[in-house]
Design a protein around this motif. Structure first.
Motif, PDB file in Angstrom:
ATOM      1  N   GLY A 185      36.282  45.500  43.752  1.00  0.00           N
ATOM      2  CA  GLY A 185      36.779  45.346  45.170  1.00  0.00           C
ATOM      3  C   GLY A 185      35.763  44.734  45.955  1.00  0.00           C
ATOM      4  O   GLY A 185      34.602  44.224  45.591  1.00  0.00           O
ATOM      5  N   LYS A 186      36.226  44.651  47.163  1.00  0.00           N
ATOM      6  CA  LYS A 186      35.232  44.066  48.068  1.00  0.00           C
ATOM      7  C   LYS A 186      34.229  44.706  48.555  1.00  0.00           C
ATOM      8  O   LYS A 186      33.371  44.112  49.012  1.00  0.00           O
ATOM      9  CB  LYS A 186      36.054  43.497  49.577  1.00  0.00           C
ATOM     10  N   TYR A 224      39.044  41.686  39.257  1.00  0.00           N
ATOM     11  CA  TYR A 224      39.182  41.861  40.639  1.00  0.00           C
ATOM     12  C   TYR A 224      40.421  42.500  41.255  1.00  0.00           C
ATOM     13  O   TYR A 224      41.455  42.319  40.598  1.00  0.00           O
ATOM     14  CB  TYR A 224      39.218  40.281  41.080  1.00  0.00           C
ATOM     15  N   VAL A 225      40.006  43.282  42.145  1.00  0.00           N
ATOM     16  CA  VAL A 225      41.122  44.113  42.789  1.00  0.00           C
ATOM     17  C   VAL A 225      41.101  44.064  44.273  1.00  0.00           C
ATOM     18  O   VAL A 225      40.155  43.669  44.886  1.00  0.00           O
ATOM     19  CB  VAL A 225      41.267  45.694  42.352  1.00  0.00           C
ATOM     20  N   SER A 238      34.143  34.819  45.158  1.00  0.00           N
ATOM     21  CA  SER A 238      32.989  34.758  46.034  1.00  0.00           C
ATOM     22  C   SER A 238      32.763  36.363  46.646  1.00  0.00           C
ATOM     23  O   SER A 238      31.901  36.497  47.399  1.00  0.00           O
ATOM     24  CB  SER A 238      33.477  33.854  47.179  1.00  0.00           C
ATOM     25  N   SER A 239      33.500  37.519  46.052  1.00  0.00           N
ATOM     26  CA  SER A 239      33.117  38.724  46.256  1.00  0.00           C
ATOM     27  C   SER A 239      31.769  39.077  45.522  1.00  0.00           C
ATOM     28  O   SER A 239      31.213  38.712  44.528  1.00  0.00           O
ATOM     29  CB  SER A 239      34.299  39.532  45.831  1.00  0.00           C
ATOM     30  N   THR A 240      31.137  40.223  46.392  1.00  0.00           N
ATOM     31  CA  THR A 240      29.849  40.659  45.718  1.00  0.00           C
ATOM     32  C   THR A 240      30.101  41.490  44.442  1.00  0.00           C
ATOM     33  O   THR A 240      31.095  42.283  44.545  1.00  0.00           O
ATOM     34  CB  THR A 240      29.203  41.349  46.730  1.00  0.00           C
ATOM     35  N   ARG A 272      32.170  37.322  33.322  1.00  0.00           N
ATOM     36  CA  ARG A 272      32.934  38.199  32.770  1.00  0.00           C
ATOM     37  C   ARG A 272      33.576  39.203  33.634  1.00  0.00           C
ATOM     38  O   ARG A 272      34.088  40.269  33.325  1.00  0.00           O
ATOM     39  CB  ARG A 272      31.763  39.268  32.052  1.00  0.00           C
ATOM     40  N   THR A 273      34.185  38.404  34.587  1.00  0.00           N
ATOM     41  CA  THR A 273      35.044  39.168  35.827  1.00  0.00           C
ATOM     42  C   THR A 273      36.283  38.181  35.932  1.00  0.00           C
ATOM     43  O   THR A 273      36.030  37.210  36.230  1.00  0.00           O
ATOM     44  CB  THR A 273      34.214  39.298  37.156  1.00  0.00           C
TER      45      THR A 273
END
Length: 137
Positions: A69-70, A96-97, A103-105, A114-115
Motif C-alpha cells: 500500500g501507500k 500493489y493495493v 512510484s510508491s515506497t 517483483r511487485t
C-alpha cells in the motif's frame, strides 16, 4: 504438491480491507490455486514472541505475498516479515493495493521488479514462479 501455502504480509494499520478482499478473491479468482491462511497474531505480543511465532508460520509456507500500500515506509512488521522469509528461503513477491503503484515506497527487502498490479493472471504466474525458487527449487 498439494495447493501451496502463501503467507500474506500487509500493513495492518492501513491495508486490512485490501487484505480481506485479496484473501476472498484468491479463493475464487486465481487461475493458480493456493491457500491463504490467517496467520496474523490475534493479540498484541512482546516483539520477541511475535518474531518467533511469525517466523515459524512463514517457514511453513511455500511463498509470501506482500500487499504493498501507500504507507509501506511506516510498516515495520512487513519489512520484518520479508526479512524472515529471506532467512527461511521462502520466495516472495508484492502486489500493489489501495492506489499504490510503481512510484510508491516499497518495504525494505522487496524488489520493484517483483511487485505487480492486482491482476489474477499475473498473480497466478508469480505464484507459479515462486514455486520454482528458494526452498521450493
Amino acid at each position: 504438491m498439494a495447493e501451496p501455502r502463501a503467507f500474506l504480509s500487509f500493513d495492518f494499520d492501513h491495508n486490512e480491507v485490501s487484505r480481506n478482499l485479496f484473501a476472498g478473491q484468491a479463493k475464487k479468482d486465481s487461475p493458480t490455486p493456493f491457500i491463504l491462511e490467517d496467520w496474523s497474531s490475534k493479540r498484541v505480543l512482546p516483539e520477541a514472541e511475535w518474531e518467533r511465532l511469525i517466523a515459524t508460520k512463514i517457514a511453513g509456507c511455500h511463498l509470501m505475498i506482500v500487499l504493498v500500500g501507500k504507507s509501506m515506509s511506516t510498516a515495520y512488521g512487513v519489512a520484518a516479515e520479508i526479512s524472515m522469509a529471506k532467512d527461511k528461503h521462502v520466495p516472495s513477491f508484492g502486489v500493489y493495493v489501495d492506489g499504490a503503484g510503481s512510484s510508491s515506497t516499497l518495504p525494505n527487502g522487496l524488489a520493484r521488479n517483483r511487485t505487480i498490479s492486482w491482476n489474477w493472471v499475473d498473480i497466478a504466474a508469480a505464484v507459479d514462479q515462486m514455486l520454482t525458487e528458494g526452498k521450493n527449487a
